[in-house]
Design a protein around this motif. Structure first.
Motif, PDB file in Angstrom:
ATOM      1  N   ASN A   1      22.220   6.881   6.175  1.00 24.71           N
ATOM      2  CA  ASN A   1      20.958   6.766   5.446  1.00 24.71           C
ATOM      3  C   ASN A   1      20.238   5.503   5.903  1.00 24.71           C
ATOM      4  N   PHE A   2      20.270   5.240   7.185  1.00 24.97           N
ATOM      5  CA  PHE A   2      19.661   4.021   7.721  1.00 24.97           C
ATOM      6  C   PHE A   2      18.140   4.053   7.604  1.00 24.97           C
ATOM      7  N   ASP A   3      17.570   5.257   7.397  1.00 22.31           N
ATOM      8  CA  ASP A   3      16.116   5.396   7.250  1.00 22.31           C
ATOM      9  C   ASP A   3      15.667   5.473   5.788  1.00 22.31           C
ATOM     10  N   HIS A   4      16.617   5.376   4.863  1.00 21.14           N
ATOM     11  CA  HIS A   4      16.368   5.377   3.409  1.00 21.14           C
ATOM     12  C   HIS A   4      15.793   6.693   2.887  1.00 21.14           C
ATOM     13  N   HIS A   5      16.191   7.822   3.481  1.00 22.09           N
ATOM     14  CA  HIS A   5      15.766   9.112   2.944  1.00 22.09           C
ATOM     15  C   HIS A   5      16.528   9.393   1.646  1.00 22.09           C
ATOM     16  N   THR A   6      16.053  10.344   0.870  1.00 25.26           N
ATOM     17  CA  THR A   6      16.714  10.695  -0.386  1.00 25.26           C
ATOM     18  C   THR A   6      16.984  12.194  -0.424  1.00 25.26           C
ATOM     19  N   HIS A   7      17.801  12.584  -1.387  1.00 26.97           N
ATOM     20  CA  HIS A   7      18.080  13.992  -1.652  1.00 26.97           C
ATOM     21  C   HIS A   7      17.640  14.280  -3.080  1.00 26.97           C
ATOM     22  N   ASP A   8      17.221  15.505  -3.327  1.00 24.74           N
ATOM     23  CA  ASP A   8      16.646  15.886  -4.616  1.00 24.74           C
ATOM     24  C   ASP A   8      17.530  15.578  -5.812  1.00 24.74           C
ATOM     25  N   ASP A   9      18.824  15.706  -5.651  1.00 25.09           N
ATOM     26  CA  ASP A   9      19.715  15.656  -6.805  1.00 25.09           C
ATOM     27  C   ASP A   9      20.425  14.314  -6.977  1.00 25.09           C
ATOM     28  N   GLN A  10      20.066  13.310  -6.222  1.00 19.62           N
ATOM     29  CA  GLN A  10      20.748  12.035  -6.347  1.00 19.62           C
ATOM     30  C   GLN A  10      20.493  11.439  -7.713  1.00 19.62           C
ATOM     31  N   GLY A  11      21.558  10.990  -8.341  1.00 19.75           N
ATOM     32  CA  GLY A  11      21.417  10.356  -9.650  1.00 19.75           C
ATOM     33  C   GLY A  11      21.169   8.879  -9.496  1.00 19.75           C
ATOM     34  N   ALA A  12      22.238   8.114  -9.338  1.00 23.02           N
ATOM     35  CA  ALA A  12      22.133   6.666  -9.231  1.00 23.02           C
ATOM     36  C   ALA A  12      21.603   6.272  -7.860  1.00 23.02           C
ATOM     37  N   GLU A  13      20.773   5.255  -7.847  1.00 20.44           N
ATOM     38  CA  GLU A  13      20.296   4.700  -6.598  1.00 20.44           C
ATOM     39  C   GLU A  13      20.974   3.362  -6.385  1.00 20.44           C
ATOM     40  N   CYS A  14      21.454   3.145  -5.180  1.00 21.70           N
ATOM     41  CA  CYS A  14      22.162   1.919  -4.854  1.00 21.70           C
ATOM     42  C   CYS A  14      21.229   0.975  -4.108  1.00 21.70           C
ATOM     43  N   GLU A  15      21.594  -0.296  -4.105  1.00 17.86           N
ATOM     44  CA  GLU A  15      20.823  -1.267  -3.343  1.00 17.86           C
ATOM     45  C   GLU A  15      21.028  -0.982  -1.864  1.00 17.86           C
ATOM     46  N   LEU A  16      19.938  -0.811  -1.151  1.00 14.97           N
ATOM     47  CA  LEU A  16      20.006  -0.436   0.260  1.00 14.97           C
ATOM     48  C   LEU A  16      19.817  -1.648   1.161  1.00 14.97           C
ATOM     49  N   GLU A  17      20.481  -1.609   2.313  1.00 16.10           N
ATOM     50  CA  GLU A  17      20.273  -2.618   3.336  1.00 16.10           C
ATOM     51  C   GLU A  17      18.940  -2.341   4.017  1.00 16.10           C
TER      52      GLU A  17
END
Length: 158
Positions: free
Chosen positions: A78-94
């Motif tokens: 996930n180096f480009d910070h894309h998301t998926h529809d069903d993700q619950g928690a979001e983590c701190e990204l590099e």
């Protein structure tokens, strides 16, 4: 005679409408299977940190009202910070970055015939030489009639 024809037409119409109803047919599947990783044995949980060179047991519970067919596990960067529809928690990204040698794991597996519940229990090795950083772990399950459900979580590899 005309009134008799109207009664026959109405009776035939009602018969036709009730015979086309599929809601009473138990062979018609109208439910998607479910995936659960939010239990004490589920792995990985959101924002989990995995170490390169280590093996982990990925676990999720899948269920279906009629019969399960197959599942897949997908780990990708996930180096480009894309998301998926069903993700619950979001983590701190590099910071975003280009992939040089990212981990990519995509495998499909059959579920034993007749199963309505199944626990995915899969050992996966994280190679020593993959790029560290932000990743997604996605689970997918398909039932015998073709319904599919997916879920994914943010993880980190370091």
């Amino acid at each position: 005679m005309k009134q008799k024809f109207e009664y026959i037409f109405i009776a035939f119409s009602l018969l036709l409408l009730t015979s086309c109803s599929s809601s009473d047919d138990p062979s018609v599947d109208e439910e998607r299977p479910t995936i659960n990783i939010n239990y004490s044995g589920g792995f990985p949980q959101a924002c989990e940190i995995l170490e390169r060179g280590e093996s982990y047991t990925f676990r999720a519970q899948v269920t279906d009202n009629l019969e399960l067919a197959a599942y897949s596990v997908n780990i990708h960067h996930n180096f480009d910070h894309h998301t998926h529809d069903d993700q619950g928690a979001e983590c701190e990204l590099e910071a975003t970055k280009e992939a040089v040698n990212p981990m990519i794991y995509i495998e499909n597996f059959d579920i034993p015939d007749g199963s309505t519940t199944y626990e995915i229990n899969l050992s996966i090795n994280i190679p020593d030489d993959v790029d560290p950083g932000d990743y997604h772990c996605s689970f997918s399950v398909t039932d015998e009639t073709g319904w599919q459900s997916r879920t994914s979580v943010d993880i980190k590899i370091q």
